[in-house]
Write a protein that holds these residues in place. Structure first.
Motif, short mmCIF file in Angstrom:
data_model
loop_
_atom_site.label_atom_id
_atom_site.label_comp_id
_atom_site.label_asym_id
_atom_site.label_seq_id
_atom_site.Cartn_x
_atom_site.Cartn_y
_atom_site.Cartn_z
N MET A 1 4.55 -2.98 -12.82
CA MET A 1 4.77 -2.09 -11.63
C MET A 1 3.31 -1.85 -11.00
SD MET A 1 5.69 0.73 -9.55
CE MET A 1 4.84 1.38 -9.90
N GLY A 2 2.68 -1.60 -11.62
CA GLY A 2 1.01 -1.29 -11.04
C GLY A 2 0.76 -2.22 -11.27
N CYS B 1 1.95 5.59 -7.27
CA CYS B 1 1.03 5.40 -8.10
C CYS B 1 0.07 6.33 -7.93
CB CYS B 1 0.24 4.10 -7.89
SG CYS B 1 1.74 2.72 -8.19
N ASN B 2 -0.43 7.77 -8.17
CA ASN B 2 -0.90 8.65 -7.36
C ASN B 2 -1.57 8.70 -6.55
OD1 ASN B 2 -0.16 11.16 -9.10
ND2 ASN B 2 -0.91 10.52 -10.72
N GLY B 3 -1.30 7.22 -5.51
CA GLY B 3 -2.36 7.42 -4.18
C GLY B 3 -3.37 6.72 -4.29
N LEU C 1 0.54 -1.49 -0.12
CA LEU C 1 -0.12 0.00 0.15
C LEU C 1 0.96 1.12 -0.18
CD1 LEU C 1 -3.05 -1.50 2.47
CD2 LEU C 1 -2.76 -1.87 -0.02
N SER C 2 2.04 1.06 0.60
CA SER C 2 2.88 2.55 0.28
C SER C 2 3.45 2.56 -0.83
CB SER C 2 3.81 2.47 1.35
OG SER C 2 3.86 1.89 2.95
N MET C 3 3.65 1.35 -0.89
CA MET C 3 4.28 1.39 -2.74
C MET C 3 3.50 2.55 -3.55
SD MET C 3 6.99 -0.92 -4.07
CE MET C 3 7.05 -0.42 -6.04
N ILE C 4 2.34 1.96 -3.34
CA ILE C 4 1.03 2.75 -4.51
C ILE C 4 0.63 3.71 -4.32
CG2 ILE C 4 -1.11 2.76 -4.83
CD1 ILE C 4 -1.86 -0.57 -4.26
N PHE C 5 1.01 3.56 -2.50
CA PHE C 5 0.65 5.88 -2.97
C PHE C 5 2.11 6.69 -3.05
CE2 PHE C 5 0.55 8.87 0.89
CZ PHE C 5 -0.78 9.33 0.93
N LYS C 6 3.07 6.53 -2.73
CA LYS C 6 3.85 6.63 -3.51
C LYS C 6 4.13 6.80 -4.84
CE LYS C 6 7.18 6.01 0.79
NZ LYS C 6 8.29 5.28 0.78
#
Ligand code: MSP
Length: 517
Positions: free
Chosen positions: A444-445, A373-375, A366-371
């Motif tokens: 990655m997404g 992928c524009n959250g 979730l942190s990777m997504i937040f940082k």
């Protein structure tokens, strides 16, 4: 609309001569977990717990404290209600045997037994243990250090000689054996069924079911010199809460017979022999299942007041956290076996299963997504066989867990859930999304999407064990509260790309000893 299927589960009602300890918390927790699971799985659930407030033992404990028995019961019963609050138990009712509705039910059941010729008046002489509230035969007794006679449980016994009503238990041997035979899963685990079965095969003697030497209890209808034996009184609570004696009421029709009476192994004889016999004799269907779980020891030692090693559930929740304690108790021991409570085992579970395995999986993805992928939950590309595999694993979890929960294999349910958590960690490490940031952001997404989707489903699945942590986890991925049911598992609830995330915060902190902080 078709009516929901009903599910009625009960805990033993706890004696009020003692304050709540880990053993009580454990049984009720197991019922809570079953009840929450069934509710989520579409059942209309009635989950009952309560306190057993009559009998000589309570009368004596109250007198020792210089209190009126009811005043004494009010106080201790309240502690059990507080325990339910602190442990987040979702019981639908809390019964006290001193309530009027219960007296009515007991007396009605008594009349049924008497009218059907199953109760007769005679004289009792034999050994009785107040601590166990049980009668013992001479050949069951052992000798204490001072030569005194003791019950097989180690409790002192006293010689009782008084007029007493008897229940014709001996007449129900065949019917009981037939019940065990025809419905092989009425008493579980199997070893407990064999235990009650061989007790019945050994021959049943009629059971003394009233006392005249004390008064704290339900009077026998028509002869109030007699007080009902505390176990008849106690067992009847399961009927009372279902609306008995109004057997035509909606509640009774819906919930009786009970689906599970959950008990500790110490009281399996009362539930697996006496109770079905009383019910059959009164023309009432016996329960569908009695499940007897094992006992907890403390760091390898039997838990007892005299050893001073009683584990206070309020204290351990304070020290380790509520969901941590709920998880540990349900995960540590194969349900049905004995288990040992140790600080090391508790800390291992918290740091390894919760903080490392599930906590890190959620926090890292979730942190990777937040940082990166524009959250927002990322768009996906084409799924690889690895993506499909881990998705299929999580999609298939509910049917596995359902089957296990139907056999009360609670710890195994957690094992299969955690297998997917650990496989997803392997998937995440293998796919190394952090290395794709610049080389292949779409891939990655996709990896982050798949991982977050696994976290979403695990978040829903763990809610019957850890309701608060589940809610926190699902809040972070912005799953609406009405999207957290089992119907949302698998494809129906798939994460929607573009959903905005909150800044993730760890849900499962590591346990650090106070002096290391
Ligand atoms: N009042 C009776 C039950 C009547 S039910 C119709 C009674 N009460 S009790 O307070 O002694 O509770 C016994 C139950 O507490 C056990 O059956 C078990 O569920 C739980 N435990 C008590 N000590 C325990 C452990 N050390 N470990 C696990 N559970 C144990 O019996």
């Amino acid at each position: 609309m078709t009516a929901k299927k009903a599910f009625y589960i009960t805990t033993p009602i706890y004696y009020v001569n003692d304050i709540p300890h880990i053993g009580h918390a454990y049984t009720t927790l197991a019922c809570d977990v079953m009840a929450r699971f069934k509710r989520m799985d579409g059942f209309d659930v009635m989950f009952l717990t309560g306190t057993d407030e009559h009998g000589q033992k309570v009368e004596k404990s109250a007198a020792a404290k210089g209190k009126d028995p009811l005043e004494f019961c009010d106080e201790v019963s309240m502690r059990f209600r507080e325990l339910a609050k602190v442990m987040n138990f979702s019981n639908d009712d809390f019964i006290r045997t001193t309530e009027e509705r219960h007296k009515i039910a007991c007396q009605a059941l008594w009349r049924k037994l008497e009218d059907s010729g199953n109760i007769y008046l005679d004289k009792y002489s034999g050994w009785y243990s107040v601590r166990d509230e049980a009668y013992y035969a001479e050949n069951e007794l052992t000798q204490g250090k001072g030569g005194e006679k003791l019950a097989p449980t180690g409790a002192p016994v006293e010689w009782v000689e008084e007029e007493s009503y008897f229940f014709k238990l001996s007449a129900w041997e065949d019917k009981l054996l037939e019940w065990y035979e025809k419905l092989p899963e009425t008493v579980l685990p199997k070893s407990r069924k064999n235990e009650v079965k061989s007790f019945v095969e050994g021959g049943l003697r009629d059971l003394s079911v009233s006392r005249t030497s004390f008064s704290w209890g339900v009077p026998v209808p028509g002869n109030d010199k007699h007080i009902m034996y505390v176990w008849i009184d106690a067992l009847t609570n399961y009927l009372t809460a279902a609306g008995y004696p109004d057997v035509d009421c909606e509640k009774f029709q819906k919930f009786w017979p009970a689906d599970i009476h959950m008990v500790g192994k110490d009281i399996v004889r009362f539930h697996g022999v006496y109770w079905p016999a009383f019910l059959m004799a009164a023309g009432i269907e016996p329960p569908k299942r009695v499940f007897a779980h094992g006992w907890w020891t403390n760091e390898g030692q039997k838990i007892s007041k005299s050893l001073g090693n009683v584990i206070d559930p309020f204290e351990i929740v304070e020290e380790f956290g509520l969901d941590q304690v709920r998880y540990f108790l349900m995960r540590e021991v194969p349900f049905g076996n004995d288990g040992d409570f140790s600080h090391t085992a508790m800390i291992n579970r918290i740091n390894s299963d919760l903080a490392n395995d599930l906590g890190n999986l959620a926090q890292r993805s979730l942190s990777m997504i937040f940082k990166n992928c524009n959250g927002q939950i990322p768009e996906t590309g084409v799924f690889t066989p690895e993506d499909e595999k881990i998705l299929a694993q999580v999609d298939g979890l509910l049917s596995q867990v359902r089957e296990l929960m139907d056999r009360q294999s609670i710890n195994k349910s957690l094992e299969v859930i955690w297998k997917v958590v650990s496989d997803c960690n392997v998937y995440f490490a293998g796919q190394a999304p952090w290395a794709l940031k610049t080389t292949d952001p779409q891939r990655m997404g996709t990896v982050l999407y798949i991982t977050a989707e696994v976290v979403r489903q695990i978040g829903i699945l763990i809610s019957f064990i850890m309701p608060e942590s589940s809610a926190k986890l699902l809040d972070q991925i912005n799953i609406a509260t009405d999207q957290r049911g089992f119907s949302q598992l698998g494809t129906p609830g798939r994460l929607v790309s573009g959903t905005v995330l909150d800044k993730p915060e760890g849900v499962f902190p590591r346990y650090i000893k106070a002096d290391d902080k």
